[in-house]
Design an enzyme around this catalytic site. Structure first.
Site, PDB file in Angstrom:
ATOM      1  N   ASP A 192       0.834  -1.196   0.000  1.00 31.67           N
ATOM      2  CA  ASP A 192       0.000   0.000   0.000  1.00 31.67           C
ATOM      3  C   ASP A 192       0.873   1.252   0.000  1.00 31.67           C
ATOM      4  OD1 ASP A 192      -2.362   1.375  -0.064  1.00 31.67           O
ATOM      5  OD2 ASP A 192      -2.883   1.057   2.040  1.00 31.67           O
ATOM      6  N   GLU A 235       2.917   4.750  -4.279  1.00 30.04           N
ATOM      7  CA  GLU A 235       3.151   5.706  -5.378  1.00 30.04           C
ATOM      8  C   GLU A 235       4.592   6.265  -5.410  1.00 30.04           C
ATOM      9  OE1 GLU A 235      -0.878   5.090  -4.380  1.00 30.04           O
ATOM     10  OE2 GLU A 235       0.609   6.068  -3.136  1.00 30.04           O
ATOM     11  N   ASP A 241      -8.643   4.452  -3.734  1.00 30.50           N
ATOM     12  CA  ASP A 241      -9.652   4.748  -2.714  1.00 30.50           C
ATOM     13  C   ASP A 241     -10.896   5.384  -3.329  1.00 30.50           C
ATOM     14  OD1 ASP A 241      -7.864   3.737  -0.886  1.00 30.50           O
ATOM     15  OD2 ASP A 241      -7.102   5.690  -0.283  1.00 30.50           O
TER      16      ASP A 241
END
Length: 793
Positions: free
Chosen positions: A401, A404, A469
């Site tokens: 998670d 990026e 999300d």
């Protein structure tokens, strides 16, 4: 010469003559199938990789060639080619794609089978802040690509930032998300892949002057032009270039229990037990950040079980495994200064640095932190050793998670360069770290790698991407088919959404039901949400739970078909979800995402609007389509208003399709491929059709390549008053095939057949007049071909 002049005329008429007036040709050299062109400001290096792929690099004067690519794994083939010269131009010609170079004004154009594809406009240009490569477009091209965005299928007209960034709570429009990939695909069935990692922009004709521009801060001035005679061939060629997706473990196609998050070992076990008590199939549970800390903030980087909440994690994982449930843990690349491992990370020199060589620290939502430098061999080894320890405990899946990375200060330095130079490939290389670690230490095991960010070529590491999300609203649901379809076209065939939506506290039973119904026909079935509302169907009201159970049971029924889709993706790169324009070239379909193909044989129309009572559905031409539930037939090439029901979304099967399905199960572990149903959707107009079922143990890495597989093949031939079905098998040299118990179910048979024969002997069958089905149970030894003859009335 006439042929050559005709091509030049086509390039002029279709692409225009926009060129770089300041670039002048100097010389050309062609050796070892590589064309080098010297111009006044640098050198072009043009390399055919195959008849469908050519690579072009511009090396500005004073710079050297950088051969390192994050994306490309294919080696150039030795293929027949020739250099055709004239006074004004020359052409590097292959049997497929060719490159035409005009000397003055200087211009490079690409041609495929005599048809112009694309040409450089100004080509490479450096301005004050960015380096750019510019191309001509025709005025009618539709453009796809650029990674995961919510923009509509046609992305022409946007200047897209290439900087992976999370967009919390997005709905129907998002110009920048977690996967910003340097890829452009044209409705003319070609692709341009800009083979460069640093951040930048992808301008898809935002000024409406028929110009495509790639812009970057630095790095390689390299791109590949990829072509194909069909969409599936184009994607096959691109995934040859950047690597094919390995087969996921079979359990990854089952149902996941996931939320943000489970706080304790007790809660994990109680949740799984409730699935079992409700008899809702389940194959995996994902444990979010509370496995290493009691609170959301302050603990990231601990990367070890919190014993207060998880007193015996090894036994917990073992118990879950004995119940056929896999354990997946979230991990992040951040190590907080308040975490238990901070000093260990500092002492082992695994963190990215500041300008004077100290760990670069910064604040973000979870606390004050450093970032693991996966480009430093020390950081890579340290991080993998943590994963190895978890795998030794029995953890079978990794969730990466915030990759990026979510916060990545531009002044931060990695071992190989600046943050902005590697930002867009950090998630890609993080997945690579895990995949390579498994190959070294668990070489027979297929990893499950769930990642929020990646880049071109990430599929070869087995990356399972998700769409971030998304808001828990109808708007959030509406953007999901587009995102998944676009990413599948760009090589990442397992893009999927948090079923039900993640962001927000909306608890809408209809929205949840429709999202889970859509999920049956998306690559990964994983409900996930914040704690405010339940993600798992077991915690909903009885009606919603029953509808969710029905969807999940259908997902498991389709396991053999879906696993075969995974095999096709592994071998050919073909996405599991496919746009209608893959096979129907009607102009309006080029921008349609609200209806799509699931594999080759299902047509899916998810319900994306609340309180829907009907939906306009286009049925692709040249086929008949049967309603999966009622068997009503729809002719292709027309739009029909179809009634919508509560229990399922509109689902249709192609006439003539052969669909393998499984018996009921509570876990994919109960499926071995030796007992299955084969559904044949009889259509008298389809004289021949084919189907297949790929099978292996569902766990062994590279099972197909190792010969540890079986591939069951089915064919139908329809004549006047008869149906002939043929069964054949390809058995890998290391696979122990067993007798198959098959229930053959033939749909759309209007009257009871006269007879059914195997090996010229009549066998028993059952005819259901109400359902218009013929059921034929039989055993099949796959060492022999088998033929079934049905004589119709």
């Amino acid at each position: 010469m006439k042929h050559y002049l005709f091509i030049a005329f086509l390039c002029a008429s279709l692409l225009g003559f926009s060129q770089n007036p300041t670039r002048t040709f100097e010389s050309v050299d062609f050796k070892n199938n590589v064309l080098e062109i010297k111009v006044n400001d640098g050198t072009y290096k043009i390399t055919p990789y195959s008849k469908s792929i050519v690579e072009t690099t511009f090396i500005p004067s004073g710079e050297s060639f950088n051969a390192n690519s994050h994306a490309v794994v294919l080696k150039p083939e030795s293929l027949p080619s020739e250099l055709i010269k004239t006074d004004t131009s020359f052409e590097l010609k292959t049997e497929g794609i060719s490159v035409q170079i005009q000397k003055q004004p200087f211009q490079i154009s690409y041609i495929y089978k005599g048809k112009p594809i694309i040409s450089e406009e100004l080509g490479y240009v450096k301005n004050d802040s960015l380096e750019t490569i510019q191309f001509n477009l025709t005025n009618d091209e539709i453009l796809y690509g650029g990674g995961a965005r919510a923009l509509g299928m046609n992305r022409r007209g946007y200047r897209l930032e290439l900087y992976n960034r999370a967009h919390y709570g997005y709905e129907t429009h998002s110009e920048l998300m977690n996967y910003s990939m340097p890829i452009v695909m044209s409705s003319n069935k070609y692709m341009v892949h800009f083979d460069n990692a640093p951040i930048g922009f992808l301008d898809l004709d935002s000024k409406k002057d028929n110009t495509l521009t790639y812009e970057t801060i630095s790095g390689r001035k390299t791109y590949q032009v990829v072509v194909g005679d069909s969409w599936t061939e184009l994607i096959d060629n691109y995934t040859d270039l950047t690597g094919k997706q390995p087969m996921p473990p079979r359990w990854a196609l089952g149902n996941f229990s996931s939320r943000f998050g489970y706080h304790s070992q007790k809660e994990v076990k109680q949740t799984v037990q409730k699935f079992r008590d409700e008899q809702i199939p389940l194959d995996a549970i994902i444990i979010d950040i509370f496995w290493f800390g009691k609170d959301i903030q302050g603990h990231m980087g601990n990367l070890e079980f919190l014993k207060d909440s998880f007193p015996n994690p090894t036994q917990m994982i073992k118990d879950l495994k004995s119940d056929n449930v896999n354990t997946i843990l979230v991990t992040e690349p951040f190590v907080l200064t308040t975490s238990k491992r901070w000093q260990e990370a500092v002492d082992n020199d695994v963190l990215a640095k500041d300008s004077i060589g100290n760990p670069f620290t910064f604040d973000f939502y979870f606390g004050n932190t450093g970032l693991i430098d996966i480009y430093n061999p020390k950081g890579k080894t340290w991080f993998w050793n943590i994963y190895k320890g978890l795998a030794d405990m029995g953890v079978t899946g990794i969730w990466g998670d915030l990759g990026e990375p979510e916060v990545h200060p531009s002044k931060l330095l990695h071992a190989t360069g600046t943050a902005n130079e590697v930002h867009n490939i950090y998630g890609h290389d993080w997945a690579g770290l895990i995949a390579e670690g498994y190959k070294t230490d668990f070489s027979n095991q297929r990893p499950f790698i769930l990642m929020r960010a990646g880049s071109s070529g990430s599929q070869r590491y087995g990356m399972i991407p998700w769409s971030g999300d998304v808001n828990r609203t109808w708007g959030g649901l509406q953007s999901q088919p587009e995102i998944a379809l676009q990413m599948g076209m760009q090589g990442l065939g397992y893009m999927h959404s948090d079923l039900g939506g993640f962001a927000g506290n909306v608890q809408d039973p209809e929205l949840y039901t429709r999202w889970l119904q859509y999920g049956v026909f998306q690559p990964i079935y994983r409900p996930h949400a914040q704690e405010d509302v339940p993600a798992e169907p077991i915690f909903w009201d009885d009606k919603t739970k029953a509808l969710a159970k029905k969807s999940i049971e259908l997902r498991y029924k389709l396991l053999p078909y879906n696993y075969n889709l995974s095999f096709q993706n592994h071998k050919e790169g073909t996405p599991l979800m496919r746009p209608l324009f893959f096979e129907d070239d009607s102009d309006p379909l080029a921008i349609v995402a609200s209806t799509y193909f699931w594999g080759a044989d299902f047509l899916i129309a998810p319900i994306l609007i609340p309180n829907s009572t009907d939906k306009e559905i286009y049925f692709p031409k040249n086929n008949n389509w049967f309603d999966f539930y009622t068997l009503k037939k729809f002719e292709g090439g027309q739009t029909v208003s179809v009634k919508v029901v509560e229990g399922h979304i509109p689902t249709f099967v192609r006439g003539g399709a052969l669909i393998p399905m499984a018996k009921p199960m509570q876990s994919t572990k109960e499926y071995y491929g030796n007992t299955f149903e084969l559904h044949y959707y009889y259509d008298a107009s389809v004289k021949e059709s084919k189907g297949q079922l790929y099978n292996d143990d569902g766990l062994t890495a590279e099972a197909f390549e190792k010969g540890n597989y079986e591939l069951l093949k089915f064919e139908s031939e329809v004549g006047k008053k008869k149906i002939e079905l043929e069964f054949d098998a390809e058995i890998g040299n290391r696979f122990q095939s067993q007798i198959k118990k098959v229930d053959l179910i033939i749909h759309n048979v209007k009257s009871k057949p006269k007879s059914v024969k195997i090996k010229r002997k009549k066998i028993n069958f059952t005819y259901n007049e109400a359902l218009t089905t013929v059921s034929i149970p039989f055993d099949w030894s796959t060492s022999e071909e088998l033929e079934i003859n049905i004589n119709l009335n």
